[in-house]
Design an enzyme around this catalytic site. Structure first.
Site, PDB file in Angstrom:
ATOM      1  N   ASP A 267     -14.190 -51.334  26.846  1.00  0.00           N
ATOM      2  CA  ASP A 267     -13.430 -50.259  27.477  1.00  0.00           C
ATOM      3  C   ASP A 267     -12.076 -50.112  26.803  1.00  0.00           C
ATOM      4  O   ASP A 267     -11.636 -50.970  26.024  1.00  0.00           O
ATOM      5  CB  ASP A 267     -13.255 -50.520  28.975  1.00  0.00           C
ATOM      6  CG  ASP A 267     -12.624 -51.869  29.261  1.00  0.00           C
ATOM      7  OD1 ASP A 267     -11.480 -52.090  28.829  1.00  0.00           O
ATOM      8  OD2 ASP A 267     -13.298 -52.719  29.886  1.00  0.00           O
TER       9      ASP A 267
ATOM     10  N   HIS B 188     -17.920 -48.095  22.676  1.00  0.00           N
ATOM     11  CA  HIS B 188     -17.565 -47.804  24.063  1.00  0.00           C
ATOM     12  C   HIS B 188     -18.682 -48.177  25.038  1.00  0.00           C
ATOM     13  O   HIS B 188     -18.497 -48.076  26.256  1.00  0.00           O
ATOM     14  CB  HIS B 188     -17.226 -46.316  24.221  1.00  0.00           C
ATOM     15  CG  HIS B 188     -16.150 -46.060  25.235  1.00  0.00           C
ATOM     16  ND1 HIS B 188     -15.666 -47.024  26.089  1.00  0.00           N
ATOM     17  CD2 HIS B 188     -15.449 -44.931  25.537  1.00  0.00           C
ATOM     18  CE1 HIS B 188     -14.749 -46.515  26.865  1.00  0.00           C
ATOM     19  NE2 HIS B 188     -14.581 -45.239  26.555  1.00  0.00           N
TER      20      HIS B 188
END
Length: 476
Positions: free
Chosen positions: A450, A446
């Protein structure tokens, strides 16, 4: 006494006994010195410490799993000495010299260190073999020494000529199937392997031409049997409870898992799950299976999953990248080296199929067959286990639908595939039909990926599998 001494000296054995009476004291002394000189020259062997060389990937220590020789045995160049296991793969060390083993520096299951003596070999210096000083000064990663190490799990039988041919062509003997007696590797086996590596498709054997592929009636019942073997069953032998705790060191692949997973859990994971309708793909695979069997390749669903992932990575290259330790630079990998997690007796291993972006589905299936065979035998090489850029884990072969896969650094994404289930679904007309459903779970780094990117990639991968014909438009 004088005659005895003169005759014991082979260098002046031609002297007749009648001339002995004219020898003076100095002559007798000379003959005695000659005899002593020859006695000291009988032992021409020299002890060389054969050191464990660097086997790559930053490995500094290995565990000795098996000795193929013992003290007093004679060895030749390329003969297997021992099998060692690192935290990445099993390696068989082969000899660089002709000589006699004088000392083994380690016992079984002891830790051997790179650069330290492995065995002492007595060599014949009269044959021009390098001296001990030459061995000490040899760089630990010299080409000659590295090519004498084969990645495999057992002693490979092959003549020195065959080993030389394999070394000249940069072929690991562990990857070649021997057709000789006791699985001995022959020259023809090396040549056939070379033909496959260069891309030449060998014609099927006469046996494959005569025997047609098995009918569907016979192939369908065998599939559940293969799956049933993987399901844990209670052991038939009685379990003995000693009542005592047992402590064992973490070694081999377990040690690698500790190191890798400790680094992996420092990554902030983002999870995404979905289901895929594989009804059309199941039908397509059933049609292609007989053709693959004629070519000698077992065709599973995994080659389609891998190829679809590669097509998706072309559109979303961020998923085929790596992030440096300082989190300052992202490297986009040109090659799609897609790893496949395998459950073996040695533990979890993740070999990878190289350059999937330029491979056909059949080529991927052929390479998977090779990796699975080597993995089951514990013979996967370091090259097979390193260099991965993206990973798929087929947890469904054991059971389960969803999971939470852990990213393998330095990769940034991984997918876990659940088992294929027959479930009811609705079509466009609202009618219930029988669908082949598989669940997929994705994990992404992350820090650079995204949720929207992961979801779009998953949707594209899903569309290729739900409509296999659409893959033809993008195949290269």
């Amino acid at each position: 006494v004088c005659i005895h001494r003169v005759r014991s000296c082979s260098s002046i054995r031609f002297i007749k006994s009648k001339y002995v009476c004219v020898f003076d004291k100095s002559a007798l002394k000379f003959s005695h010195q000659q005899r002593l000189f020859r006695t000291s020259a009988v032992s021409c062997g020299q002890i060389v410490q054969f050191k464990l060389s660097d086997i790559g990937e930053g490995i500094t220590e290995v565990t000795v799993k098996e000795w193929y020789i013992k003290e007093g045995d004679s060895v030749s160049q390329f003969d297997s000495i021992c099998e060692v296991q690192s935290d990445k793969a099993s390696v068989t060390i082969t000899s660089r010299y002709d000589g006699i083993i004088r000392k083994l520096h380690y016992n079984l299951d002891e830790i051997a260190y790179v650069g330290k003596p492995l065995v002492d070999i007595e060599i014949d210096t009269s044959k021009g073999v390098a001296s001990e000083e030459d061995v000490v000064e040899t760089p630990p990663m010299s080409h000659e020494e590295h090519t004498h190490q084969e990645i495999k799990g057992h002693k490979t039988l092959a003549t020195p000529a065959v080993r030389r041919l394999a070394m000249e062509n940069n072929i690991k003997l562990s990857e070649v199937v021997g057709t000789g007696k006791d699985n001995r590797i022959l020259k023809e086996d090396i040549l056939n392997y070379l033909a496959k590596q260069t891309g030449a498709i060998l014609p099927p054997s006469p046996k494959a031409e005569i025997i047609p592929p098995l009918p569907k009636k016979e192939t369908v019942p065998e599939a559940p049997k293969d799956k049933a073997r993987r399901i844990p069953v209670p052991v038939s032998r009685p379990i003995v409870f000693s009542g005592k705790d047992k402590t064992e060191p973490v070694t081999g692949f377990q040690k690698a898992m500790v190191k890798t997973m400790s680094a992996a859990l420092k990554i902030p994971h983002f999870g995404y799950c979905d289901e895929v309708d594989l009804t059309q793909l199941v039908q397509l695979r059933e049609e292609l299976q007989p053709l693959a069997q004629i070519r000698g390749v077992k065709l599973s669903f995994m080659p389609f999953f891998i190829k679809a992932a590669s097509l998706g990575l072309l559109q979303y290259p961020i998923l085929n990248a790596s992030l440096d330790e300082s989190c300052q630079n992202v490297t986009y990998k040109a090659s799609h080296n897609i790893g496949v997690a395998m459950d073996t007796e040695q533990g979890l291993i993740v070999p990878n199929v190289k350059n999937v972006q330029v491979c056909s589905v059949f080529e991927i299936a052929s390479e998977l067959n090779r990796l699975q065979s080597l993995g089951s035998a514990g013979q996967l090489g370091t090259n097979d286990l390193t260099g991965g850029t993206f990973t798929l884990s087929n947890i469904g072969t054991i059971g389960g639908t969803y999971t939470k896969p852990v990213i393998l650094p330095p990769e940034v994404a991984i997918g876990a595939l659940g088992k294929i289930q027959v479930l009811p679904r609705f079509n466009g007309k609202g009618e219930v039909f029988k669908a082949q459903i598989m669940n997929v779970s994705w994990s992404a780094d992350h820090r650079i990926i995204d949720g929207a990117t992961m979801a779009r990639f998953s949707n594209l991968w899903k569309s290729y599998l739900e409509n296999p014909a659409s893959m033809l438009l993008d195949l290269k």
